[in-house]
Design a protein around this motif. Sequence first.
Motif, short mmCIF file in Angstrom:
data_model
loop_
_atom_site.label_atom_id
_atom_site.label_comp_id
_atom_site.label_asym_id
_atom_site.label_seq_id
_atom_site.Cartn_x
_atom_site.Cartn_y
_atom_site.Cartn_z
N GLY A 39 0.85 -1.18 0.00
CA GLY A 39 0.00 0.00 0.00
C GLY A 39 0.88 1.23 0.00
O GLY A 39 2.11 1.13 0.00
N VAL A 40 0.24 2.39 -0.01
CA VAL A 40 1.00 3.63 -0.10
C VAL A 40 0.59 4.61 0.99
O VAL A 40 -0.58 4.69 1.37
CB VAL A 40 0.84 4.31 -1.48
N ALA A 41 1.58 5.35 1.49
CA ALA A 41 1.38 6.43 2.44
C ALA A 41 2.33 7.56 2.05
O ALA A 41 3.31 7.82 2.73
CB ALA A 41 1.64 5.96 3.87
N VAL A 42 2.04 8.17 0.91
CA VAL A 42 2.96 9.18 0.37
C VAL A 42 2.35 10.58 0.31
O VAL A 42 3.06 11.57 0.32
CB VAL A 42 3.48 8.78 -1.03
N GLY A 43 1.02 10.68 0.23
CA GLY A 43 0.40 11.98 0.01
C GLY A 43 0.69 12.99 1.10
O GLY A 43 0.76 14.19 0.84
N ALA A 44 0.85 12.52 2.33
CA ALA A 44 1.08 13.44 3.45
C ALA A 44 2.38 14.21 3.31
O ALA A 44 2.53 15.29 3.89
CB ALA A 44 1.08 12.66 4.76
N ALA A 45 3.32 13.67 2.58
CA ALA A 45 4.62 14.32 2.43
C ALA A 45 4.77 15.03 1.10
O ALA A 45 5.43 16.07 1.02
CB ALA A 45 5.74 13.29 2.59
N VAL A 46 4.18 14.48 0.04
CA VAL A 46 4.47 15.01 -1.30
C VAL A 46 3.61 16.21 -1.65
O VAL A 46 4.00 17.02 -2.50
CB VAL A 46 4.30 13.92 -2.37
N ARG A 47 2.46 16.37 -1.03
CA ARG A 47 1.56 17.46 -1.42
C ARG A 47 2.18 18.81 -1.09
O ARG A 47 3.00 18.92 -0.15
CB ARG A 47 0.22 17.31 -0.70
N PRO A 48 1.81 19.87 -1.82
CA PRO A 48 2.33 21.21 -1.52
C PRO A 48 1.94 21.66 -0.11
O PRO A 48 0.95 21.19 0.46
CB PRO A 48 1.67 22.09 -2.59
N GLY A 49 2.72 22.56 0.44
CA GLY A 49 2.49 23.03 1.79
C GLY A 49 3.32 22.26 2.79
O GLY A 49 4.08 21.35 2.44
N PRO A 50 3.19 22.57 4.06
CA PRO A 50 3.96 21.87 5.09
C PRO A 50 3.61 20.38 5.09
O PRO A 50 2.45 20.01 4.93
CB PRO A 50 3.50 22.55 6.39
N PRO A 51 4.60 19.52 5.29
CA PRO A 51 4.32 18.08 5.29
C PRO A 51 3.60 17.65 6.55
O PRO A 51 3.88 18.15 7.64
CB PRO A 51 5.72 17.46 5.21
N LEU A 52 2.68 16.69 6.40
CA LEU A 52 2.07 16.08 7.57
C LEU A 52 2.98 15.02 8.18
O LEU A 52 2.87 14.72 9.37
CB LEU A 52 0.72 15.45 7.19
N LEU A 53 3.84 14.45 7.34
CA LEU A 53 4.78 13.43 7.82
C LEU A 53 6.19 13.91 7.54
O LEU A 53 6.57 14.16 6.39
CB LEU A 53 4.50 12.09 7.12
N ARG A 54 6.98 14.04 8.60
CA ARG A 54 8.30 14.64 8.52
C ARG A 54 9.40 13.59 8.69
O ARG A 54 9.21 12.60 9.42
CB ARG A 54 8.45 15.73 9.59
N ALA A 55 10.52 13.82 8.03
CA ALA A 55 11.68 12.94 8.13
C ALA A 55 12.84 13.69 8.78
O ALA A 55 13.17 14.80 8.36
CB ALA A 55 12.10 12.45 6.75
N GLU A 56 13.43 13.08 9.78
CA GLU A 56 14.59 13.68 10.47
C GLU A 56 15.76 12.71 10.36
O GLU A 56 15.68 11.58 10.85
CB GLU A 56 14.24 13.92 11.94
N PRO A 57 16.85 13.12 9.70
CA PRO A 57 17.99 12.22 9.59
C PRO A 57 18.65 11.99 10.95
O PRO A 57 18.83 12.92 11.74
CB PRO A 57 18.94 12.95 8.64
N VAL A 58 18.96 10.73 11.23
CA VAL A 58 19.65 10.35 12.47
C VAL A 58 20.66 9.27 12.09
O VAL A 58 20.68 8.77 10.96
CB VAL A 58 18.66 9.81 13.54
N ASP A 59 21.51 8.91 13.03
CA ASP A 59 22.49 7.87 12.77
C ASP A 59 21.77 6.58 12.35
O ASP A 59 20.88 6.09 13.04
CB ASP A 59 23.32 7.59 14.01
N GLY A 60 22.17 6.06 11.18
CA GLY A 60 21.64 4.78 10.72
C GLY A 60 20.32 4.85 9.98
O GLY A 60 19.79 3.81 9.58
N GLY A 61 19.77 6.07 9.77
CA GLY A 61 18.50 6.15 9.05
C GLY A 61 17.77 7.45 9.30
O GLY A 61 18.38 8.53 9.34
N TYR A 62 16.47 7.36 9.50
CA TYR A 62 15.62 8.53 9.70
C TYR A 62 14.59 8.25 10.79
O TYR A 62 14.24 7.10 11.05
CB TYR A 62 14.84 8.88 8.41
N LEU A 63 14.09 9.33 11.38
CA LEU A 63 12.90 9.26 12.21
C LEU A 63 11.74 9.86 11.43
O LEU A 63 11.85 10.98 10.91
CB LEU A 63 13.10 10.03 13.52
N PHE A 64 10.64 9.12 11.33
CA PHE A 64 9.42 9.62 10.70
C PHE A 64 8.47 10.06 11.82
O PHE A 64 8.23 9.30 12.77
CB PHE A 64 8.75 8.55 9.86
#
Length: 326
Positions: A108-133
């Motif tokens: 399935g997909v959960a991409v719209g929250a990040a790709v749509r224009p405007g502030p993202p509903l789902l944020r990514a924060e880089p950390v050691d070894g990957g990301y925090l969503f």
Amino acid sequence: MSEALRTAAEIADTVLFPAAAVVDAADRVPVSHLDLLAEHGFYGLSTVDLPDYSSVLRLVEILAGGCLTTTFVWMQHHGPVMTLARSANEPLREKCLDDLIAGRRRAGVAVGAAVRPGPPLLRAEPVDGGYLFDGSAPWVSGWDLIDTLHTAARDTQDLLVFALLDAVASDSVSVEPLDLLAVQASRTVTLTFTRHFVPAERIVHTVPQAEYLTGDAEAQRFNGALALGVAGRAITLLGEAAGALPAQLDAARTQLHTAAPEDVALARATGSELALRAANACAVHQGSRSLLPGSDTQRLVREATFLLLFGSRPAIRTALLTRLTG
């Protein structure tokens, strides 16, 4: 018509449509429907007899005319497959791609929250070894019917981070079911991520948001085939009473298949408005029995209304409002 399209039409007419009213009242799409599509290779569209993209759109249309809910769950799978096939993450490709193409693993997909224009509903924060969503992903379909979730989050530099996650709830991923006007058996939910760690080996790719949005028209074209399927089923039920609707369906199909990227929004609006008119015409033709639970016509009216709003964009909304109020 290719062999794949003939097979799809047979499945739509003999399996999906006869069961569509039962599915509409159920809490999930029957796994047997998804298994049948996998058995015929429809989870890996590049492996079946579909000579061009227009044939792919026709396949979506045909299946949607059988059971929109089944098709709605199934079609979410194909974006993850295409994205993973192009990924530079070779170990992830080798681990997952063959199973996704065969339908042994379903996505399935959960991409719209990040790709749509405007502030993202789902944020990514880089950390050691990957990301925090962190944040929410509304409108995730197929929950409990999928194994893998193709998820996008966006960082502070508007870089989209795409990952393949396990489709399971956890301490850092909570699930809220949604109650929808139609396609309720699609098991559509809102997911909330609370600093959910995504290891680097699960990252499919990263891409600037602006670059990603240049390809959005093709996703909208793919989604637009659903409305043509609902319109086509209503026209079939109308029979000789369909009047000018069959010719309008042919014209809407050509418009969707051939529209330049900047014209896809108008083509989407044309198809969605046609589905609504055809479904309502079918309900009027069938009379008061259309008001009864289990009626195919009242289900088609609800589905057509759902498709006015599904996967919308500002340009589609504007074009639809112009058609509906003009």
